[in-house]
Every structure is written in C-alpha cells, then in structure tokens.
Write a protein that holds these residues in place. Structure first.
Motif, short mmCIF file in Angstrom:
data_model
loop_
_atom_site.label_atom_id
_atom_site.label_comp_id
_atom_site.label_asym_id
_atom_site.label_seq_id
_atom_site.Cartn_x
_atom_site.Cartn_y
_atom_site.Cartn_z
N MET A 5 0.82 -1.21 0.00
CA MET A 5 0.00 0.00 0.00
C MET A 5 0.86 1.27 0.00
O MET A 5 0.47 2.29 -0.53
CB MET A 5 -0.92 -0.01 1.24
N ILE A 6 2.06 1.18 0.57
CA ILE A 6 2.91 2.38 0.62
C ILE A 6 3.33 2.82 -0.77
O ILE A 6 3.72 3.98 -0.97
CB ILE A 6 4.14 2.14 1.52
N GLU A 7 3.21 1.94 -1.77
CA GLU A 7 3.56 2.32 -3.13
C GLU A 7 2.70 3.47 -3.65
O GLU A 7 3.05 4.13 -4.63
CB GLU A 7 3.43 1.11 -4.08
N VAL A 8 1.56 3.71 -3.00
CA VAL A 8 0.73 4.87 -3.34
C VAL A 8 1.56 6.14 -3.31
O VAL A 8 1.35 7.07 -4.11
CB VAL A 8 -0.46 4.98 -2.37
N LEU A 9 2.54 6.20 -2.43
CA LEU A 9 3.37 7.40 -2.29
C LEU A 9 4.26 7.63 -3.50
O LEU A 9 4.77 8.73 -3.68
CB LEU A 9 4.23 7.30 -1.03
N ASP A 10 4.44 6.61 -4.34
CA ASP A 10 5.27 6.78 -5.53
C ASP A 10 4.64 7.78 -6.50
O ASP A 10 5.35 8.44 -7.26
CB ASP A 10 5.48 5.44 -6.24
N ASN A 11 3.32 7.88 -6.50
CA ASN A 11 2.63 8.82 -7.39
C ASN A 11 1.42 9.37 -6.64
O ASN A 11 0.29 9.32 -7.11
CB ASN A 11 2.21 8.14 -8.69
N VAL A 12 1.67 9.90 -5.46
CA VAL A 12 0.59 10.22 -4.54
C VAL A 12 -0.32 11.33 -5.04
O VAL A 12 -1.53 11.31 -4.80
CB VAL A 12 1.16 10.56 -3.14
N PHE A 13 0.23 12.30 -5.78
CA PHE A 13 -0.62 13.38 -6.25
C PHE A 13 -1.62 12.89 -7.29
O PHE A 13 -2.77 13.35 -7.32
CB PHE A 13 0.22 14.54 -6.78
N TRP A 14 -1.21 11.95 -8.13
CA TRP A 14 -2.16 11.38 -9.09
C TRP A 14 -3.26 10.63 -8.35
O TRP A 14 -4.45 10.77 -8.66
CB TRP A 14 -1.48 10.45 -10.08
N HIS A 15 -2.89 9.82 -7.37
CA HIS A 15 -3.89 9.06 -6.61
C HIS A 15 -4.85 10.01 -5.89
O HIS A 15 -6.05 9.71 -5.79
CB HIS A 15 -3.21 8.12 -5.62
N ALA A 16 -4.34 11.14 -5.40
CA ALA A 16 -5.21 12.10 -4.73
C ALA A 16 -6.15 12.78 -5.72
O ALA A 16 -7.36 12.87 -5.51
CB ALA A 16 -4.36 13.14 -4.00
N LEU A 17 -5.57 13.28 -6.82
CA LEU A 17 -6.35 14.05 -7.79
C LEU A 17 -7.37 13.20 -8.55
O LEU A 17 -8.37 13.73 -9.06
CB LEU A 17 -5.41 14.73 -8.78
N SER A 18 -7.13 11.92 -8.67
CA SER A 18 -8.06 11.04 -9.36
C SER A 18 -8.90 10.22 -8.39
O SER A 18 -9.71 9.39 -8.80
CB SER A 18 -7.32 10.10 -10.31
N GLY A 19 -8.69 10.47 -7.09
CA GLY A 19 -9.41 9.72 -6.07
C GLY A 19 -10.15 10.63 -5.10
O GLY A 19 -11.09 11.33 -5.48
N ALA A 20 -9.68 10.64 -3.85
CA ALA A 20 -10.40 11.34 -2.79
C ALA A 20 -10.55 12.84 -3.03
O ALA A 20 -11.49 13.46 -2.52
CB ALA A 20 -9.71 11.10 -1.45
N GLN A 21 -9.64 13.43 -3.81
CA GLN A 21 -9.70 14.87 -4.02
C GLN A 21 -10.07 15.25 -5.45
O GLN A 21 -9.83 16.38 -5.88
CB GLN A 21 -8.36 15.51 -3.62
N GLN A 22 -10.71 14.35 -6.17
CA GLN A 22 -11.06 14.67 -7.55
C GLN A 22 -12.05 15.83 -7.64
O GLN A 22 -12.12 16.51 -8.66
CB GLN A 22 -11.60 13.44 -8.27
N HIS A 23 -12.80 16.08 -6.56
CA HIS A 23 -13.72 17.22 -6.56
C HIS A 23 -12.97 18.55 -6.51
O HIS A 23 -13.56 19.61 -6.75
CB HIS A 23 -14.68 17.12 -5.37
#
Length: 227
Positions: free
Chosen positions: A1-19
């Motif tokens: 799961m820590i691999e999320v940090l490898d591209n964390v801004f993409w995961h944020a912008l396309s996930g929890a913070q897409q709004h």
C-alpha cells in the motif's frame, strides 16, 4: 500500500480529491485557487498535451518524478530534488498545540500571505480547503500554520508548515505538526510529507520527530508558455 506514495498526487487528484481537480484520465491538476500541482498516471511519461486545455498561458505548476526535455508549449523553470517521508513513530500522547485555532475561508488571505512570505511549497488561496489547517495567532495576526494537503488511501500529507520570521525559534511549527500527526494517527491514517533534499535541518528534525525516508523524487516547476 505504501507504493501509493510513488505517485501520490495522481492518486489524490483522481481519487479522494477529484472534486478539487480538473483534467482527464491522462492528466490532472488541482483546480485554480488550490495548490498549483499537476500529476499524471505515468509520472515518468507525462501527457502535457492532455493537460494543456486546463491551464492558462503563464500558469506555473509543480510536477514530480519526471525528467526529460520540455514538451512543446511548456518551459522548465526549476528542477530540484525532494524527499518523501512517512510517519514511523508512535501516536503522540497529547495535543501539543491546544491553543491552535482551525483555519477557515476567513483566514485564507492571511494564510496565503504567510505562505508567500515563507515559501513552504506550492500554496493557493483555497489550499486550506484541502484538509484541516491550524494556526497560531498573536492577537488577530496569523504567525504560524500547518495543515493537510493531498490524501490517498490511508496516507495524509502534512504541508504548508511555516512560521513568520518574527516568531521563529519558538517551536510553533513543530507543535502544529505534532497536533496534526496525533489527529491523523487517531483516525487510522499515516502522515507523510515532502521536504527539499537540500534542507538538511528540516530532514534531521523530521527524522527526530518520527518520520522515515521513503524515497527521493525529482520535482520541477513548469509553466505554460504564452501563445
């Protein structure tokens, strides 16, 4: 799961913070007013053509984990390295900053002015809407703050950490960080942050606090070239 940090801004912008974002499946950015950060699903192979319709000429953005020549229509203004660090310590036992006040839209101009003075990283007028932000005040004057920027999975970023030069050396920013760390840990989240590789003092402080290096990343400031 820590691999999320490898591209964390993409995961944020396309996930929890897409709004809070605009873009497509190939490129996304925080919407105007938020932090000027862009991200791509394949960070090492960014599609700037897909991003361009969502950016105005002259806008400047931070982008991580990409190296290579500037694509047509874009200019590279700065390149540096930063370290991504994740929390590896225990949950702080107490609230280190019970005197801190939550920041809301009424504090946004002061928060932006403090960030522009101290330059803790990419910051916009609406950045404090991305998470919980807390500040310490001298009367009605905001003199120190820290808050949360990106979030992806169980990871929550601590960002915007800064203190007015007249009030530095009093441990204000550290107390605010410890407050945030405690709140995140109690919610079952893992705090993380980014710090410039050249900032040896901050790196040493964060390691003493309980953060561990995850990995170093290239970060660039790019701008959309005016037509």
């Amino acid at each position: 799961m820590i691999e999320v940090l490898d591209n964390v801004f993409w995961h944020a912008l396309s996930g929890a913070q897409q709004h809070c974002a605009s873009g497509t499946a190939e490129a996304r950015r925080y919407a105007p007013g938020f932090s000027p950060i862009v991200a791509f699903p394949r960070a090492e192979d960014p599609d700037f053509d897909a991003l361009q319709p969502f950016c105005a000429p002259g806008e400047r953005f931070y982008v991580a984990d990409w190296s290579g020549p500037a694509p047509a229509g874009w200019a590279i203004e700065l390149e540096a390295k930063m370290v991504c660090m994740a929390w590896a310590g225990e949950t702080p036992a107490d609230d280190a900053a019970p005197d801190a006040l939550p920041l809301d839209a009424s504090h946004a101009p002061q928060a932006l002015a403090l960030a522009e003075l101290t330059r803790p990283g990419p910051f916009g007028l609406r950045t404090i809407e991305l998470g919980d932000y807390f500040g310490l005040f001298e009367g009605e004057r905001l003199v120190a703050m820290a808050g949360e920027r990106s979030c992806a999975g169980r990871f929550r970023e601590i960002s915007g950490v800064c203190t007015h030069p007249d009030f530095q050396g009093r441990g204000m920013a550290k107390r605010l960080m410890q407050k945030l760390i405690r709140r995140q840990c109690l919610r079952g989240e893992t705090p993380f942050l980014h710090v410039m590789s050249a900032n040896a003092g901050a790196l040493a402080l964060y390691r003493r606090m309980g953060f561990a290096d995850y990995r170093e990343k290239v970060v660039r400031v790019v701008s959309r070239v005016s037509a």
